[in-house]
Design an enzyme around this catalytic site. Structure first.
Site, PDB file in Angstrom:
ATOM      1  N   HIS A 130      42.481  46.455  36.707  1.00 58.76           N
ATOM      2  CA  HIS A 130      41.181  46.307  37.349  1.00 58.76           C
ATOM      3  C   HIS A 130      40.103  46.634  36.325  1.00 58.76           C
ATOM      4  O   HIS A 130      40.388  47.040  35.191  1.00 58.76           O
ATOM      5  CB  HIS A 130      41.070  47.224  38.570  1.00 58.76           C
ATOM      6  CG  HIS A 130      41.824  46.721  39.767  1.00 58.76           C
ATOM      7  ND1 HIS A 130      41.479  45.566  40.429  1.00 58.76           N
ATOM      8  CD2 HIS A 130      42.925  47.207  40.409  1.00 58.76           C
ATOM      9  CE1 HIS A 130      42.314  45.359  41.427  1.00 58.76           C
ATOM     10  NE2 HIS A 130      43.214  46.347  41.436  1.00 58.76           N
ATOM     11  N   ASN A 133      40.348  49.564  34.071  1.00 61.10           N
ATOM     12  CA  ASN A 133      41.374  49.484  33.034  1.00 61.10           C
ATOM     13  C   ASN A 133      40.908  48.648  31.845  1.00 61.10           C
ATOM     14  O   ASN A 133      41.121  49.028  30.682  1.00 61.10           O
ATOM     15  CB  ASN A 133      42.657  48.881  33.611  1.00 61.10           C
ATOM     16  CG  ASN A 133      43.127  49.592  34.858  1.00 61.10           C
ATOM     17  OD1 ASN A 133      43.171  48.997  35.924  1.00 61.10           O
ATOM     18  ND2 ASN A 133      43.456  50.865  34.743  1.00 61.10           N
ATOM     19  N   ASP A 160      34.294  43.219  35.303  1.00 65.21           N
ATOM     20  CA  ASP A 160      34.492  42.057  36.173  1.00 65.21           C
ATOM     21  C   ASP A 160      33.391  41.012  36.015  1.00 65.21           C
ATOM     22  O   ASP A 160      33.672  39.824  35.824  1.00 65.21           O
ATOM     23  CB  ASP A 160      34.541  42.494  37.637  1.00 65.21           C
ATOM     24  CG  ASP A 160      35.881  43.091  38.030  1.00 65.21           C
ATOM     25  OD1 ASP A 160      36.821  43.014  37.226  1.00 65.21           O
ATOM     26  OD2 ASP A 160      35.982  43.637  39.142  1.00 65.21           O
TER      27      ASP A 160
END
Length: 384
Positions: A130, A133, A160
């Site tokens: 995610h 990480n 992200d």
């Protein structure tokens, strides 16, 4: 229901297929839809995340890609598409029969956008992860937080959406420009870890000049500098101070009841602990709104720290219609703003599977063929 023929904007006429996922892929699709692309989401049968803001301006069809008939239907859509976005682990779409090779066989001009955390290759390419990480492996996470305490995750904005969505979009748009010259499609390998490394370019540049340390809270932009951090106000809220340049720092100090001689020079490293304390004490004497009024309209670079609801209502944002209340959602306005594209006044969010008939019809399928797909369980028929 979003009508593909009514789409306007610089990407009107561009068809994007988005294999349903969460996070950076759907957000990239949202931005393409905002710019006028016809984004068709291939949703999965069953539950999952409900459609929200990143579903705005899109259409949806539910295909069970475990069935050969659904794969055939998807390839019919691919044959007419410009872009495909997928965010699955490397090799998954190939095993499903809709990998780059299969898609380019029916549409050589397709831009195949792949969104992963670790990339399509490398020793960790098949590992789960995610945002926290990915940014932990780039130096970003280690740089955020207080010295001597664990690093603090900056939501999932950096990895992200910054290192992921924005670099996926860059690759897609570059590939579309290239296709305009060559007529050929491409494959975009957008890895969050790669994009986040790129976002660190400024830090690497500063380090090369001897102006950045690996230690937290030891650099100009990580809270070490008294002139670049947040201070609590009398009402338990915060003001953000960002007066890096000397003239902006002077503008702040002019409005604070602080003895300049006692405070010392802006860049006096030995005086930083004292300067932090002096600024903490002075900001604690007034409320956030009182400080905002003092600094409004100045070049002091001192602003209130708002939550997202306050931000939407603040005049600096409201006058630009930066965030719209539309039904149950607060919608960020289309960004960036193009002179040829009007601001949005309403956003319609796709209904899962709600556009199957129009999507399949545009792919050239007849009503009996669509009925057969439904009977086979390849398409889940929700109301169009």
């Amino acid at each position: 229901m979003t009508d593909s023929s009514a789409k306007t904007g610089p990407l009107a006429g561009i068809m994007v297929i988005e294999l349903a996922g969460i996070g950076p892929g759907p957000y990239a699709g949202q931005l393409l839809a905002d710019m006028g692309a016809d984004v068709v989401v291939i949703d999965r049968p069953g539950g999952g995340m409900p459609k929200a803001v990143d579903g705005r301006g899109k259409r949806s069809i539910v295909l069970d890609l475990k069935k050969a008939e659904a794969v055939d239907a998807l390839l019919k859509l691919v044959a007419k598409a410009d872009v495909l976005i997928e965010g699955l682990r490397p090799g998954v779409t190939e095993r499903m029969g809709v990998g780059p090779e299969a898609c380019h066989a029916v549409n050589p001009g397709l831009i195949y956008g792949r969104m992963t955390g670790w990339g399509q290759s490398g020793p960790w390419s098949h590992m789960a992860g995610h945002d926290i990480n990915y940014i932990s492996m780039t130096g970003v996470l280690n740089a955020i937080g207080k010295d001597g305490q664990p690093p603090f995750p900056p939501l999932n904005m950096v990895g992200d959406f910054g290192g992921g969505s924005m670099f996926l979009l860059t690759g897609i748009l570059a590939a579309l420009v290239e296709r305009g010259r060559t007529g050929k499609g491409n494959i975009v390998d957008a890895a969050i870890i790669d994009g986040t490394h790129s976002l660190m370019s400024f830090v690497h540049g500063m380090a090369g000049l001897g102006q950045w340390q690996t230690k937290r809270e030891a650099n100009m932009l990580d809270g070490a500098a008294p002139f670049y951090r947040c201070y609590m106000t009398a009402d338990g809220k915060y003001m953000a101070v960002g007066c890096i340049e000397s003239q902006f720092f002077a503008a702040m100090m002019e409005r604070l009841p602080i003895d300049r001689e006692a405070f010392g020079h802006q860049h006096d490293m030995a005086a930083r602990a004292k300067q932090h304390e002096m600024l903490e004490d002075v900001f604690a004497t007034k409320t956030r709104d009182e400080w905002e009024a003092i600094f409004a309209g100045t070049d002091a670079c001192v602003t209130p720290v708002l939550d997202y609801v306050e931000a939407a209502a603040h005049p600096a944002n409201a006058e630009r219609q930066a965030v719209l209340q539309d039904g149950r959602w607060l919608h960020p306005q289309i960004a960036p703003r193009l002179a040829t594209q009007p601001l949005a006044t309403h956003f319609e969010i796709a209904t899962k599977g709600g556009n199957y008939a129009s999507i399949l019809g545009e792919a050239g399928m007849t009503d009996p063929e669509i009925t057969q797909l439904i009977a086979a369980g390849a398409v889940v028929a929700n109301k169009d």
